[in-house]
Design a protein around this motif. Structure first.
Motif, PDB file in Angstrom:
ATOM      1  N   LYS A 133       0.793  -1.033  -0.021  1.00 16.68           N
ATOM      2  CA  LYS A 133       0.156   0.009   0.035  1.00 16.68           C
ATOM      3  C   LYS A 133       0.522   1.346   0.410  1.00 16.68           C
ATOM      4  N   MET A 187       2.540   1.614  -3.071  1.00 12.35           N
ATOM      5  CA  MET A 187       1.356   2.445  -4.636  1.00 12.35           C
ATOM      6  C   MET A 187       1.163   3.768  -3.691  1.00 12.35           C
ATOM      7  N   ILE A 188       0.826   4.164  -2.604  1.00 11.91           N
ATOM      8  CA  ILE A 188       0.715   5.442  -2.426  1.00 11.91           C
ATOM      9  C   ILE A 188       1.804   6.343  -3.079  1.00 11.91           C
ATOM     10  N   ASN A 189       3.165   5.864  -2.787  1.00 12.99           N
ATOM     11  CA  ASN A 189       4.346   6.700  -3.089  1.00 12.99           C
ATOM     12  C   ASN A 189       4.130   6.846  -4.884  1.00 12.99           C
ATOM     13  N   VAL A 190       3.979   5.860  -5.840  1.00 16.02           N
ATOM     14  CA  VAL A 190       3.715   6.274  -6.612  1.00 16.02           C
ATOM     15  C   VAL A 190       2.890   6.672  -7.276  1.00 16.02           C
ATOM     16  N   ALA A 191       1.408   6.627  -6.904  1.00 13.87           N
ATOM     17  CA  ALA A 191       0.254   7.557  -7.448  1.00 13.87           C
ATOM     18  C   ALA A 191       1.140   9.249  -7.114  1.00 13.87           C
ATOM     19  N   TRP A 192       1.755   9.521  -5.821  1.00 11.74           N
ATOM     20  CA  TRP A 192       2.115  10.354  -5.855  1.00 11.74           C
ATOM     21  C   TRP A 192       3.268  11.573  -6.816  1.00 11.74           C
ATOM     22  N   CYS A 251       3.196   9.790  -9.934  1.00 12.00           N
ATOM     23  CA  CYS A 251       1.998   9.695 -11.173  1.00 12.00           C
ATOM     24  C   CYS A 251       1.212  11.266 -11.635  1.00 12.00           C
ATOM     25  N   ILE A 252       1.413  12.210  -9.915  1.00 10.72           N
ATOM     26  CA  ILE A 252       0.496  12.709  -9.964  1.00 10.72           C
ATOM     27  C   ILE A 252       1.159  14.060 -10.522  1.00 10.72           C
TER      28      ILE A 252
END
Length: 75
Positions: free
Chosen positions: A22, A25-30, A32-33
């Motif tokens: 998790k 995935m949060i690091n990757v989402a940030w 990507c943004i």
């Protein structure tokens, strides 16, 4: 909830593999943004490379720390 509480919880020991995933995935989402914003602002590709490899390094470090913590718990 204060920022200090959040950060201390984030960098504390990772209890399970699911929590580690998790956080990855949060690091990757940030990232990507942030990369999308950099695309909109048309910043140089070198900045995007720093963000990309920075997230890669951060996730690798979290994985290594997780593996070391798990090995220490088994001993």
């Amino acid at each position: 909830m204060s920022l200090w509480y959040f950060l201390s919880d984030w960098f504390a020991g990772v209890p399970t593999l699911g929590v580690l995933f998790k956080r990855f995935m949060i690091n990757v989402a940030w990232a990507c943004i942030l990369l999308f914003v950099m695309l909109i602002l048309q910043l140089p590709a070198e900045y995007a490379a720093v963000v990309y490899f920075g997230v890669l390094v951060a996730n690798c470090v979290m994985g290594i720390v997780f593996a070391l913590q798990r090995a220490q718990m088994r001993d």
